[in-house]
Design an enzyme around this catalytic site. Structure first.
Site, PDB file in Angstrom:
ATOM      1  CE  LYS A 107      83.839  39.869  32.456  1.00  0.00           C
ATOM      2  NZ  LYS A 107      82.927  40.488  33.469  1.00  0.00           N
ATOM      3  CG  HIS A 153      85.001  41.416  43.047  1.00  0.00           C
ATOM      4  ND1 HIS A 153      84.494  42.658  42.748  1.00  0.00           N
ATOM      5  CD2 HIS A 153      84.207  40.521  42.402  1.00  0.00           C
ATOM      6  CE1 HIS A 153      83.434  42.536  41.970  1.00  0.00           C
ATOM      7  NE2 HIS A 153      83.240  41.255  41.741  1.00  0.00           N
ATOM      8  CG  ASP A 167      80.795  24.321  42.673  1.00  0.00           C
ATOM      9  OD1 ASP A 167      81.617  25.256  42.650  1.00  0.00           O
ATOM     10  OD2 ASP A 167      80.091  24.059  43.669  1.00  0.00           O
ATOM     11  CG  MET A 168      84.189  28.341  40.717  1.00  0.00           C
ATOM     12  SD  MET A 168      84.317  30.059  40.135  1.00  0.00           S
ATOM     13  CE  MET A 168      83.578  30.934  41.526  1.00  0.00           C
ATOM     14  CG  ASP A 227      78.791  30.389  35.427  1.00  0.00           C
ATOM     15  OD1 ASP A 227      78.354  30.138  36.575  1.00  0.00           O
ATOM     16  OD2 ASP A 227      79.122  31.521  35.060  1.00  0.00           O
TER      17      ASP A 227
END
Length: 285
Positions: A186, A190, A172-173, A152
């Site tokens: 999870k 969205h 940073d993903m 994260d």
């Protein structure tokens, strides 16, 4: 109290004697908000939803519809996007983190009970955008042979508690995801539009091995139209889709999920609808 009773927040004790003072009690819904009654109570989620920072953008929806500039409701109200705000506001950062931990504690227990076999055979797992590690911790305890890591942003990891079951990586993903046997995301996709989701999925695909070597992505998110065919489920799907547009997010139907999966180069997926309004999606390279 009459309003709260009609709204389903409280229930009238029908056993009370006629003519005496009315006795009120909790409903099955409000029991989820009481710390002493349930281990993983959802009060922190409600606190986030009712926080003025989250509510304020919707008060300007009328002008947002007329605004020719493309920016989210949230950014229009605060001049910062939903993810920049926690870096600038410590109190809001704490509210957001507490809400995500609450959701992880509540939902992960259900996932492990209803479809825990999705984690079988996984040696290493990274919880991408996993916050303070609530979900990863529960998974690691249930599968002690698995190495669980949380990825994260720096300001989130800085608040994470030390834990013997989970390790934490700051990053940073959208730039890089460390390699692992499987990835867990999870309530992440969205929050983002299709273009950002495809970019994230491509990073996911690079981080995992081929399917025949056990590589997969485990997604927990809404699939609009999936799950129980009940009005409360359908209503929650569409109302949350309306809510998440505040941050330029979207709740997707299956064909919309399939489109971003295929565009990112994945070959197959399976939807498991056991979580009420949310589903578990197994995604394979």
């Amino acid at each position: 109290m009459r309003v709260l009773t009609i709204s389903g927040i409280f229930a009238v004790d029908e056993a009370a004697s006629p003519g005496k003072e009315i006795v009120y009690g909790l409903t099955s819904t409000t029991r989820l908000l009481v710390v002493s009654l349930i281990k993983s109570n959802l009060f922190p989620i409600l606190s986030l939803m009712l926080d003025s920072t989250v509510i304020a953008p919707f008060l300007g929806m009328h002008s947002w519809f007329l605004d020719e500039h493309s920016r989210s409701l949230f950014k229009k109200a605060h001049s910062l996007n939903f993810w920049e705000m926690p870096e600038q506001d410590d109190a809001y950062n704490q509210i957001l983190n507490n809400a995500m931990v609450s959701d992880s504690n509540f939902l992960t227990d259900i996932i492990l009970r209803e479809c825990g076999d999705v984690f079988l055979g996984i040696n290493s797992l990274i919880d991408v955008g996993g916050g303070q590690g609530g979900a990863a911790r529960a998974i690691a305890i249930a599968f002690p042979q698995m190495k669980c890591t949380v990825l994260d942003l720096p300001h989130v990891i800085a608040e994470a508690p030390s834990d013997v079951h989970v390790s934490f990586i700051s990053g940073d993903m959208f730039k890089y995801i460390p390699p692992a046997n499987a990835l867990f995301l999870k309530w992440v996709f969205h929050d983002w539009g299709d273009e950002d989701c495809v970019k994230l999925l491509k990073n996911c695909k690079e981080a995992i091995p081929p399917r025949d070597a056990g590589g997969k992505v485990i997604i927990v998110d809404m699939v609009v139209g999936s799950g129980l065919n009940e009005i409360v489920t359908r209503e929650t799907h569409v109302l949350y889709d309306l809510f998440i547009m505040c941050v330029e997010g979207i709740e997707r139907e299956e064909f919309e999920w399939k489109r971003i999966f295929m565009e990112a180069g994945f070959g197959d997926y399976k939807i498991i609808s056991v979580l009420g309004v949310r589903s578990v999606i197994e995604l394979y390279p």
